[in-house]
Design a protein around this motif. Structure first.
Motif, PDB file in Angstrom:
ATOM      1  N   HIS A  42     -16.715 -44.233 -24.399  1.00  0.00           N
ATOM      2  CA  HIS A  42     -15.831 -44.660 -25.710  1.00  0.00           C
ATOM      3  C   HIS A  42     -16.835 -44.619 -26.803  1.00  0.00           C
ATOM      4  CE1 HIS A  42     -12.123 -45.328 -23.761  1.00  0.00           C
ATOM      5  NE2 HIS A  42     -12.571 -46.241 -22.946  1.00  0.00           N
ATOM      6  N   ASP A  43     -18.000 -45.009 -26.761  1.00  0.00           N
ATOM      7  CA  ASP A  43     -18.787 -44.895 -27.932  1.00  0.00           C
ATOM      8  C   ASP A  43     -19.230 -43.313 -28.054  1.00  0.00           C
ATOM      9  OD1 ASP A  43     -19.020 -47.397 -28.483  1.00  0.00           O
ATOM     10  OD2 ASP A  43     -20.694 -47.895 -27.248  1.00  0.00           O
ATOM     11  N   ILE A  44     -19.548 -42.559 -27.012  1.00  0.00           N
ATOM     12  CA  ILE A  44     -19.860 -41.078 -27.159  1.00  0.00           C
ATOM     13  C   ILE A  44     -18.743 -40.294 -27.868  1.00  0.00           C
ATOM     14  CG2 ILE A  44     -20.377 -39.064 -25.695  1.00  0.00           C
ATOM     15  CD1 ILE A  44     -21.756 -41.006 -23.666  1.00  0.00           C
ATOM     16  N   ILE A  45     -17.470 -40.665 -27.368  1.00  0.00           N
ATOM     17  CA  ILE A  45     -16.167 -40.040 -27.853  1.00  0.00           C
ATOM     18  C   ILE A  45     -16.174 -40.395 -29.451  1.00  0.00           C
ATOM     19  CG2 ILE A  45     -13.808 -39.695 -27.915  1.00  0.00           C
ATOM     20  CD1 ILE A  45     -14.044 -40.333 -24.815  1.00  0.00           C
ATOM     21  N   ALA A  46     -16.439 -41.689 -29.818  1.00  0.00           N
ATOM     22  CA  ALA A  46     -16.080 -41.968 -31.158  1.00  0.00           C
ATOM     23  C   ALA A  46     -17.223 -41.338 -31.802  1.00  0.00           C
ATOM     24  CB  ALA A  46     -16.374 -43.433 -31.431  1.00  0.00           C
ATOM     25  N   LEU A 185     -13.451 -32.254 -23.937  1.00  0.00           N
ATOM     26  CA  LEU A 185     -14.045 -33.553 -23.197  1.00  0.00           C
ATOM     27  C   LEU A 185     -13.983 -32.905 -21.719  1.00  0.00           C
ATOM     28  CD1 LEU A 185     -11.671 -36.168 -24.856  1.00  0.00           C
ATOM     29  CD2 LEU A 185     -14.302 -35.949 -25.058  1.00  0.00           C
ATOM     30  N   ALA A 186     -15.159 -32.881 -21.305  1.00  0.00           N
ATOM     31  CA  ALA A 186     -15.636 -32.191 -20.030  1.00  0.00           C
ATOM     32  C   ALA A 186     -16.413 -33.735 -19.018  1.00  0.00           C
ATOM     33  CB  ALA A 186     -16.662 -31.214 -20.027  1.00  0.00           C
ATOM     34  N   GLY A 187     -16.137 -33.237 -17.917  1.00  0.00           N
ATOM     35  CA  GLY A 187     -16.673 -34.227 -16.947  1.00  0.00           C
ATOM     36  C   GLY A 187     -18.040 -34.198 -16.285  1.00  0.00           C
ATOM     37  N   MET A 188     -19.096 -33.579 -17.084  1.00  0.00           N
ATOM     38  CA  MET A 188     -20.308 -33.001 -16.720  1.00  0.00           C
ATOM     39  C   MET A 188     -21.124 -34.672 -16.629  1.00  0.00           C
ATOM     40  SD  MET A 188     -21.607 -29.843 -18.313  1.00  0.00           S
ATOM     41  CE  MET A 188     -21.350 -30.442 -20.070  1.00  0.00           C
ATOM     42  N   ARG A 189     -21.965 -34.758 -15.369  1.00  0.00           N
ATOM     43  CA  ARG A 189     -22.658 -35.852 -15.189  1.00  0.00           C
ATOM     44  C   ARG A 189     -24.117 -35.579 -14.653  1.00  0.00           C
ATOM     45  NH1 ARG A 189     -21.776 -39.169 -11.194  1.00  0.00           N
ATOM     46  NH2 ARG A 189     -20.456 -37.806 -10.080  1.00  0.00           N
ATOM     47  N   GLU A 202     -24.750 -35.246 -24.124  1.00  0.00           N
ATOM     48  CA  GLU A 202     -23.411 -36.110 -24.322  1.00  0.00           C
ATOM     49  C   GLU A 202     -22.585 -35.493 -25.348  1.00  0.00           C
ATOM     50  OE1 GLU A 202     -25.260 -39.730 -25.864  1.00  0.00           O
ATOM     51  OE2 GLU A 202     -25.561 -40.583 -23.884  1.00  0.00           O
ATOM     52  N   ILE A 203     -23.189 -34.943 -26.396  1.00  0.00           N
ATOM     53  CA  ILE A 203     -22.704 -34.121 -27.423  1.00  0.00           C
ATOM     54  C   ILE A 203     -23.397 -32.831 -27.703  1.00  0.00           C
ATOM     55  CG2 ILE A 203     -21.579 -34.108 -29.698  1.00  0.00           C
ATOM     56  CD1 ILE A 203     -21.580 -37.211 -29.585  1.00  0.00           C
ATOM     57  N   CYS A 212     -18.222 -32.334 -25.261  1.00  0.00           N
ATOM     58  CA  CYS A 212     -18.554 -33.907 -25.400  1.00  0.00           C
ATOM     59  C   CYS A 212     -18.356 -34.202 -23.632  1.00  0.00           C
ATOM     60  CB  CYS A 212     -17.573 -34.796 -26.202  1.00  0.00           C
ATOM     61  SG  CYS A 212     -17.822 -36.448 -26.270  1.00  0.00           S
ATOM     62  N   SER A 213     -19.399 -34.999 -23.333  1.00  0.00           N
ATOM     63  CA  SER A 213     -19.438 -35.242 -21.941  1.00  0.00           C
ATOM     64  C   SER A 213     -19.404 -37.014 -21.907  1.00  0.00           C
ATOM     65  CB  SER A 213     -20.543 -34.731 -21.001  1.00  0.00           C
ATOM     66  OG  SER A 213     -20.517 -33.322 -21.124  1.00  0.00           O
ATOM     67  N   PRO A 214     -18.201 -37.566 -21.661  1.00  0.00           N
ATOM     68  CA  PRO A 214     -18.261 -39.110 -21.823  1.00  0.00           C
ATOM     69  C   PRO A 214     -18.938 -39.652 -20.498  1.00  0.00           C
ATOM     70  CG  PRO A 214     -16.206 -38.244 -22.573  1.00  0.00           C
ATOM     71  CD  PRO A 214     -16.949 -37.144 -22.076  1.00  0.00           C
ATOM     72  N   LEU A 215     -18.802 -39.073 -19.533  1.00  0.00           N
ATOM     73  CA  LEU A 215     -19.137 -39.723 -18.325  1.00  0.00           C
ATOM     74  C   LEU A 215     -20.678 -39.280 -17.640  1.00  0.00           C
ATOM     75  CD1 LEU A 215     -16.121 -39.000 -16.082  1.00  0.00           C
ATOM     76  CD2 LEU A 215     -16.398 -40.899 -17.680  1.00  0.00           C
ATOM     77  N   VAL A 216     -21.444 -38.698 -18.971  1.00  0.00           N
ATOM     78  CA  VAL A 216     -22.695 -38.046 -18.587  1.00  0.00           C
ATOM     79  C   VAL A 216     -23.642 -38.773 -17.837  1.00  0.00           C
ATOM     80  CG1 VAL A 216     -23.758 -38.353 -20.651  1.00  0.00           C
ATOM     81  CG2 VAL A 216     -24.263 -36.081 -19.509  1.00  0.00           C
ATOM     82  N   HIS A 217     -23.488 -40.226 -18.263  1.00  0.00           N
ATOM     83  CA  HIS A 217     -24.416 -41.386 -17.762  1.00  0.00           C
ATOM     84  C   HIS A 217     -24.054 -41.827 -16.456  1.00  0.00           C
ATOM     85  CE1 HIS A 217     -21.552 -42.887 -20.339  1.00  0.00           C
ATOM     86  NE2 HIS A 217     -21.648 -44.288 -19.685  1.00  0.00           N
ATOM     87  N   TRP A 218     -22.593 -41.742 -15.876  1.00  0.00           N
ATOM     88  CA  TRP A 218     -22.215 -42.441 -14.788  1.00  0.00           C
ATOM     89  C   TRP A 218     -22.628 -42.102 -13.472  1.00  0.00           C
ATOM     90  CZ3 TRP A 218     -16.403 -44.349 -14.629  1.00  0.00           C
ATOM     91  CH2 TRP A 218     -15.931 -44.847 -15.729  1.00  0.00           C
ATOM     92  N   THR A 219     -22.763 -43.140 -12.836  1.00  0.00           N
ATOM     93  CA  THR A 219     -23.271 -42.942 -11.379  1.00  0.00           C
ATOM     94  C   THR A 219     -22.076 -42.469 -10.297  1.00  0.00           C
ATOM     95  OG1 THR A 219     -23.304 -45.376 -10.821  1.00  0.00           O
ATOM     96  CG2 THR A 219     -25.049 -44.228 -11.905  1.00  0.00           C
ATOM     97  N   ASN A 220     -22.646 -42.198  -9.253  1.00  0.00           N
ATOM     98  CA  ASN A 220     -21.615 -42.047  -7.922  1.00  0.00           C
ATOM     99  C   ASN A 220     -20.956 -43.401  -7.651  1.00  0.00           C
ATOM    100  OD1 ASN A 220     -22.180 -39.431  -7.854  1.00  0.00           O
ATOM    101  ND2 ASN A 220     -23.409 -40.022  -6.253  1.00  0.00           N
ATOM    102  N   ALA A 221     -21.660 -44.292  -7.705  1.00  0.00           N
ATOM    103  CA  ALA A 221     -20.680 -45.840  -7.524  1.00  0.00           C
ATOM    104  C   ALA A 221     -19.968 -46.189  -8.483  1.00  0.00           C
ATOM    105  CB  ALA A 221     -22.213 -46.753  -7.579  1.00  0.00           C
ATOM    106  N   GLN A 222     -20.178 -45.723  -9.831  1.00  0.00           N
ATOM    107  CA  GLN A 222     -19.365 -46.308 -11.071  1.00  0.00           C
ATOM    108  C   GLN A 222     -18.036 -45.487 -10.911  1.00  0.00           C
ATOM    109  OE1 GLN A 222     -22.043 -45.571 -13.901  1.00  0.00           O
ATOM    110  NE2 GLN A 222     -22.806 -47.561 -14.029  1.00  0.00           N
ATOM    111  N   MET A 223     -18.175 -44.073 -10.542  1.00  0.00           N
ATOM    112  CA  MET A 223     -17.137 -43.134 -10.461  1.00  0.00           C
ATOM    113  C   MET A 223     -16.253 -43.738  -9.381  1.00  0.00           C
ATOM    114  SD  MET A 223     -17.398 -40.853 -12.623  1.00  0.00           S
ATOM    115  CE  MET A 223     -16.432 -39.488 -12.199  1.00  0.00           C
ATOM    116  N   ALA A 224     -16.556 -44.160  -8.048  1.00  0.00           N
ATOM    117  CA  ALA A 224     -16.006 -44.600  -7.177  1.00  0.00           C
ATOM    118  C   ALA A 224     -15.140 -45.870  -7.469  1.00  0.00           C
ATOM    119  CB  ALA A 224     -16.952 -44.965  -5.769  1.00  0.00           C
ATOM    120  N   GLU A 225     -15.914 -46.882  -8.155  1.00  0.00           N
ATOM    121  CA  GLU A 225     -15.414 -48.025  -8.412  1.00  0.00           C
ATOM    122  C   GLU A 225     -14.221 -47.866  -9.519  1.00  0.00           C
ATOM    123  OE1 GLU A 225     -16.516 -52.370 -10.547  1.00  0.00           O
ATOM    124  OE2 GLU A 225     -18.014 -50.860 -10.097  1.00  0.00           O
ATOM    125  N   TYR A 226     -14.095 -46.974 -10.381  1.00  0.00           N
ATOM    126  CA  TYR A 226     -13.265 -46.650 -11.358  1.00  0.00           C
ATOM    127  C   TYR A 226     -12.021 -46.126 -10.716  1.00  0.00           C
ATOM    128  CZ  TYR A 226     -11.021 -45.256 -15.871  1.00  0.00           C
ATOM    129  OH  TYR A 226     -10.238 -45.266 -16.862  1.00  0.00           O
TER     130      TYR A 226
END
Length: 346
Positions: A42-46, A185-189, A202-203, A212-226
């Motif tokens: 959300h900080d990246i998007i903002a 807003l794209a989903g690149m990681r 990120e931007i 803007c890639s808000p999920l760029v820093h997300w790991t596979n584990a965080q994606m799966a948990e979400y």
């Protein structure tokens, strides 16, 4: 049925952080928890919204499971203008079930959908019927001929994905790219591939578009948990093929991929094999889908065009498919009925 994680804990082989910093990364500490990852997104998007004169916010939705996470996270931002929308690029050479999944998710979540189409069709490209419109070969030579190997990926990306996105941008901002910009807003990681590690930012502003890639820093584990926490709808194409299947240009197809597609989606495979016959009948040497052209050099990592082709990197020989491994170990179970962003089951 789809598959989901039994718990939010890490599974064997799943990284819990990005192991190294990409060139374009900032110096923020890694997001160790899902809550930290969400806050940073959300900080990246903002930051993008504060930095640029954005007149349209659009979430790029391939139909894959990662892009579903992005859409669920970012959909509250699609309320500022009539141009705000979910955007799906229909390349014309994808699996129909993915297109339908995109439409159903957008409808269920009550989100406006823009389905874009390229000016030049995939069939015309491989049949050599798309003649250059600019440059020294304008009106003289085809921009491409035959099925693409890795070296043809840039042409396919520009014609099938980038062109409709640029045209969509032009329809919104016209010639006012300095004072009006479209936010994609794209989903690149960074964790997806070596190419993402090198190129994703990120931007990243380019003309009238702010990527803007808000999920760029997300790991596979965080994606799966979400996905598990929010019970997100799963594209069965992704469950079957481990990719969204929205673009099957074949530039980086792995050996036996068309046979795998045929097993689950025979109509799509028939469409590709029929095109192979047409290309062969036209006397074009590169008449086999997914086959590298003899003498064609594979582009260096990081040099391949295509912000949106997360499933396109060349396969790594001997690489273990973790989803198959986890299924064999009994760590994955059928997914429950998914819910919409508002909690209503899909």
């Amino acid at each position: 049925m789809g598959r989901r994680f039994m718990t939010a804990e890490l599974l064997p082989g799943m990284p819990d952080t990005i192991g190294r910093k990409p060139v374009k990364a900032d110096q923020s500490p890694p997001a160790r928890t899902l809550a930290e990852a969400i806050t940073r997104s959300h900080d990246i998007i903002a930051e993008a919204l504060d930095r640029y004169p954005i007149v349209a916010r659009q979430v790029l939705f391939s139909g894959g499971n990662d892009s579903t996470v992005l859409l669920h996270l970012a959909h509250p931002y699609l309320d500022s203008s009539p141009h705000d929308a979910v955007v799906h690029v229909n390349t014309g050479i994808g699996i129909d079930e993915t297109r339908q999944h995109v439409r159903e998710v957008a409808h269920t979540w009550n989100l406006p959908l823009r389905e874009l189409h390229p000016r030049d069709s995939y069939d015309d490209l491989v049949l050599g019927q798309v003649i250059a419109r600019t440059g020294k070969n304008a009106g003289i030579r085809s921009v491409w001929k035959g099925f693409p190997g890795p070296a043809g990926h840039g042409v396919m990306y520009r014609r099938l994905k980038d062109e409709p996105l640029q045209r969509n941008r032009a329809q919104i901002v016209d010639t006012r790219g300095r004072s009006r910009k479209v936010l994609y807003l794209a989903g690149m990681r960074w964790g997806e591939s070596e190419r993402r590690m090198r190129n994703a930012a990120e931007i990243d502003q380019a003309g009238g578009i702010v990527w803007c890639s808000p999920l760029v820093h997300w790991t596979n584990a965080q994606m799966a948990e979400y996905r598990h926490t929010h019970r997100l709808p799963q594209n069965q194409v992704s469950a079957h093929l481990h990719m969204s299947g929205e673009c099957l240009c074949g530039a980086f197809a792995k050996p036996g991929e068309l046979d795998e597609i045929e097993f689950f989606y025979p109509r799509t495979a028939y469409r590709i094999r029929s095109l192979e016959q047409r290309v062969r009948a036209a006397g074009i040497p590169a008449c086999k889908w997914g086959q590298k052209i003899t003498g064609q050099n594979t582009p260096r990592p990081g040099s391949i065009a295509g912000r949106l082709c997360s499933s396109c990197p060349a396969p790594v020989e001997g690489q273990t498919d973790l989803m198959d491994l986890w299924t064999q170990q009994g760590l994955l179970t059928p997914a429950p009925t998914p819910a919409s962003p508002t909690g209503v089951a899909v």
